[in-house]
Design an enzyme around this catalytic site. Structure first.
Site, PDB file in Angstrom:
ATOM      1  N   ARG A  98       1.096  -1.242   0.212  1.00 44.57           N
ATOM      2  CA  ARG A  98       0.262   0.107   0.047  1.00 44.57           C
ATOM      3  C   ARG A  98       0.729   1.353   0.109  1.00 44.57           C
ATOM      4  NH1 ARG A  98      -3.325  -0.827   4.706  1.00 44.57           N
ATOM      5  NH2 ARG A  98      -4.847  -2.036   3.359  1.00 44.57           N
ATOM      6  N   TYR A  99       2.074   1.794   0.940  1.00 39.46           N
ATOM      7  CA  TYR A  99       3.255   2.544   0.976  1.00 39.46           C
ATOM      8  C   TYR A  99       4.077   1.985  -0.215  1.00 39.46           C
ATOM      9  CZ  TYR A  99      -0.218   3.267   4.549  1.00 39.46           C
ATOM     10  OH  TYR A  99      -0.928   3.356   5.510  1.00 39.46           O
ATOM     11  N   ARG A 102       6.961  -0.017   2.141  1.00 33.21           N
ATOM     12  CA  ARG A 102       6.938  -0.786   2.763  1.00 33.21           C
ATOM     13  C   ARG A 102       5.985  -1.909   2.207  1.00 33.21           C
ATOM     14  NH1 ARG A 102       5.201   3.577   4.795  1.00 33.21           N
ATOM     15  NH2 ARG A 102       3.317   3.661   6.573  1.00 33.21           N
ATOM     16  N   CYS A 111      -3.913 -18.308  14.069  1.00 31.78           N
ATOM     17  CA  CYS A 111      -3.394 -17.655  14.983  1.00 31.78           C
ATOM     18  C   CYS A 111      -3.448 -18.778  16.406  1.00 31.78           C
ATOM     19  CB  CYS A 111      -4.504 -16.017  15.058  1.00 31.78           C
ATOM     20  SG  CYS A 111      -4.652 -14.714  13.989  1.00 31.78           S
ATOM     21  N   CYS A 115      -9.050 -13.260  17.929  1.00 32.86           N
ATOM     22  CA  CYS A 115     -10.088 -12.245  19.089  1.00 32.86           C
ATOM     23  C   CYS A 115     -10.804 -11.372  17.734  1.00 32.86           C
ATOM     24  CB  CYS A 115      -9.130 -10.930  18.405  1.00 32.86           C
ATOM     25  SG  CYS A 115      -7.553 -11.532  19.217  1.00 32.86           S
ATOM     26  N   CYS A 118     -11.719  -9.361  15.210  1.00 33.08           N
ATOM     27  CA  CYS A 118     -10.611  -9.469  14.479  1.00 33.08           C
ATOM     28  C   CYS A 118     -10.664  -8.774  13.374  1.00 33.08           C
ATOM     29  CB  CYS A 118      -9.737 -10.960  13.851  1.00 33.08           C
ATOM     30  SG  CYS A 118      -8.317 -10.894  12.504  1.00 33.08           S
ATOM     31  N   ARG A 120      -9.001  -9.277  10.269  1.00 33.16           N
ATOM     32  CA  ARG A 120      -9.020 -10.250   9.234  1.00 33.16           C
ATOM     33  C   ARG A 120     -10.186 -11.376   9.546  1.00 33.16           C
ATOM     34  NH1 ARG A 120      -3.085  -8.416   8.941  1.00 33.16           N
ATOM     35  NH2 ARG A 120      -2.822  -6.142   7.368  1.00 33.16           N
ATOM     36  N   ASP A 280     -12.091  -1.470  13.422  1.00 29.81           N
ATOM     37  CA  ASP A 280     -12.472  -1.518  12.004  1.00 29.81           C
ATOM     38  C   ASP A 280     -13.624  -2.144  11.552  1.00 29.81           C
ATOM     39  OD1 ASP A 280      -9.757  -0.783  10.881  1.00 29.81           O
ATOM     40  OD2 ASP A 280      -8.837  -2.290  11.482  1.00 29.81           O
ATOM     41  N   ASP A 317      -7.675   3.070   9.957  1.00 25.64           N
ATOM     42  CA  ASP A 317      -7.811   2.470   8.956  1.00 25.64           C
ATOM     43  C   ASP A 317      -8.004   2.769   8.297  1.00 25.64           C
ATOM     44  OD1 ASP A 317      -6.069   1.400   6.704  1.00 25.64           O
ATOM     45  OD2 ASP A 317      -5.030  -0.401   8.609  1.00 25.64           O
ATOM     46  N   LYS A 324      -3.428   4.148   6.468  1.00 25.55           N
ATOM     47  CA  LYS A 324      -3.984   4.720   8.264  1.00 25.55           C
ATOM     48  C   LYS A 324      -3.928   6.252   8.316  1.00 25.55           C
ATOM     49  CE  LYS A 324      -1.971   0.422  10.158  1.00 25.55           C
ATOM     50  NZ  LYS A 324      -1.356   0.004   9.180  1.00 25.55           N
TER      51      LYS A 324
HETATM   52  C1  LIG Z   1      -0.883  -0.318   8.998  1.00 29.43           C
HETATM   53  C2  LIG Z   1       0.121  -0.603   7.115  1.00 29.43           C
HETATM   54  C3  LIG Z   1       1.637  -1.092   6.840  1.00 29.43           C
HETATM   55  C4  LIG Z   1       2.470  -0.297   8.118  1.00 29.43           C
HETATM   56  O1  LIG Z   1       1.940   1.031   8.667  1.00 29.43           O
HETATM   57  P1  LIG Z   1       2.946   1.776   9.631  1.00 29.43           P
HETATM   58  O2  LIG Z   1       1.687   3.586   9.686  1.00 29.43           O
HETATM   59  O3  LIG Z   1       4.110   1.871   8.892  1.00 29.43           O
HETATM   60  O4  LIG Z   1       3.277   1.573  10.726  1.00 29.43           O
HETATM   61  C5  LIG Z   1       2.328  -0.993   6.062  1.00 29.43           C
HETATM   62  N1  LIG Z   1       0.913  -1.362   4.940  1.00 29.43           N
HETATM   63  C6  LIG Z   1       0.279  -1.924   5.299  1.00 29.43           C
HETATM   64  C7  LIG Z   1      -0.366  -2.130   4.004  1.00 29.43           C
HETATM   65  C8  LIG Z   1      -0.500  -1.761   6.566  1.00 29.43           C
HETATM   66  O5  LIG Z   1      -1.876  -1.795   6.332  1.00 29.43           O
HETATM   67  S1  SF4 Z   2      -6.389  -9.651  15.420  1.00 29.05           S
HETATM   68 FE1  SF4 Z   2      -7.215 -11.090  13.818  1.00 29.05          FE
HETATM   69  S2  SF4 Z   2      -4.808 -11.845  12.874  1.00 29.05           S
HETATM   70 FE2  SF4 Z   2      -4.183 -10.865  15.390  1.00 29.05          FE
HETATM   71  S3  SF4 Z   2      -3.981 -12.288  16.321  1.00 29.05           S
HETATM   72 FE3  SF4 Z   2      -6.085 -11.456  16.734  1.00 29.05          FE
HETATM   73  S4  SF4 Z   2      -7.516 -12.859  15.277  1.00 29.05           S
HETATM   74 FE4  SF4 Z   2      -5.262 -12.866  15.086  1.00 29.05          FE
END
Ligand SMILES: *Cc1c(COP(=O)(O)O)cnc(C)c1O
Ligand code: SF4
Length: 350
Positions: A98-99, A102, A111, A115, A118, A120, A280, A317, A324
């Protein structure tokens, strides 16, 4: 590991196990359920509002979905690179880019615990293509090798620390060999939820010439037991700095006192609170959400009351994968949120 049996384990004070048998089974069919014995030991079974239980014990409220909720709330899929093969275009598994500087690398989709909030939750769990195959992992690494602007690799999932130390070592060997990658960051709940997995072998597997960071997920001070402290010490002794991420959750940590105690305890354990995430728009999580105005009010109360090193950044996010943003006036006016590229998105505060 304790598996929660939805037929018998019910902590909702208003319902008997009999009343919820059907609905809780429906929750468990839709979303993965698991909690470890170490986490169970931190729960007070006589407290119907226990802040740790609320994070893990399924609830019939998860069957409620709202129109704003999304299957992929932070748009991971939209930011997985497209690859062409004989069958046409498809998404490269395991990478979210996305960025510019990174990437996320997701080698595994399971996991140690699940959670209830979660973000995801529709991608993680047993049976949901639990890990990348050797070929898929190699293709994901090839993508990073061919992307010279990628300075940092964020290994997440699922939870990367459910992988064996041997597999983590192999992954680190591959990343260590990529010259333009300078930083490797692991996002994990394992040290908090399953501290016995933090073995000397695991920590040794992370040894690198590159800067390696570990970012823990923790939402309440009750999660930070002595055993968790012993696990986190192992990283620190190996020269691996620790940060933490928390999610602001109704009924878990939505008071200034709960957040203050959590952040103080983390700093005492030499863990820097990094982000406080606004919850989220994951499906079936509306009972955990609260308005940004409440979150801002809590952060305001903590300002001055807490040392600067104990204050994380409160972030959102943006739904749909726009990245974010800090939840400050400059980026969010209560209706419109502005992403890092300057684009505006509608986000009513309710
Ligand atoms: C959260 C996230 C990051 C990391 O973001 P930071 O602000 O650097 O912690 C990088 N890529 C994606 C796709 C993300 O969702
Ligand atoms: S938030 Fe989602 S991905 Fe993270 S530990 Fe909990 S269940 Fe796993």
């Amino acid at each position: 590991m304790t598996r929660i049996h939805p037929q018998t384990d019910c902590i909702d004070p208003h319902l008997s196990a009999h009343d919820v048998r059907g609905p809780l089974e429906a929750v468990a069919e839709q979303y993965a359920v698991a909690v470890t014995d170490d986490v169970m030991a931190t729960i007070n079974p006589t407290d119907p509002y226990d802040p740790v239980a609320r994070q893990y014990i399924p609830s019939v409220e998860e069957l409620n979905t709202t129109p704003r909720e999304l299957e992929d709330p932070i748009g991971d899929d939209a930011h997985s690179p497209e690859v062409l093969n004989s069958a046409g275009a498809k998404r490269l598994r395991g990478i979210v880019h996305r960025y510019p500087d990174r990437v996320l690398l997701k080698p595994v989709h399971v996991c140690a615990v699940y959670c209830r909030f979660c973000f995801r939750r529709e991608m993680v769990g047993p049976g949901k293509s639990e890990a990348l195959s050797a070929e898929e992992l190699e293709a994901a690494l090839d993508y990073i090798r061919a992307a010279p602007k990628v300075w940092e690799v964020i290994v997440t999932g699922g939870d990367p620390f459910v992988l064996s130390p041997r597999r983590i070592k192999n992954l680190m060997d591959a990343l260590n060999a990529i010259g333009h990658v300078k930083v490797v960051r692991f996002h994990t709940r394992v040290p908090v939820a399953d501290p016995s997995r933090v073995t000397d072998e695991l920590v040794a597997a992370l040894a690198s010439e590159k800067a390696v960071y570990v970012v823990l997920h923790c939402n309440h001070e009750n999660e930070l037991t002595d055993k968790v402290g012993t696990a986190t010490q192992k990283f620190l002794r190996a020269g691996i700095p620790l940060l933490s991420q928390s999610v602001l959750l109704k009924g878990v940590n939505d008071s200034a006192a709960a957040l203050e105690n959590l952040f103080r305890r983390l700093v005492e354990m030499r863990i820097k609170p990094y982000y406080l995430h606004h919850p989220d728009m994951a499906r079936g999580t509306s009972h955990f959400r609260l308005p940004v105005s409440i979150g801002r009010g809590l952060m305001k109360k903590l300002l001055g009351r807490l040392s600067g090193i104990a204050l994380p950044r409160y972030v959102l996010d943006i739904p749909g994968g726009f990245g974010k943003v800090p939840l400050e006036e400059e980026y969010y006016d209560g209706e419109t949120v502005t992403d890092w590229q300057g684009a505006a998105h509608n986000y009513p505060d309710e």
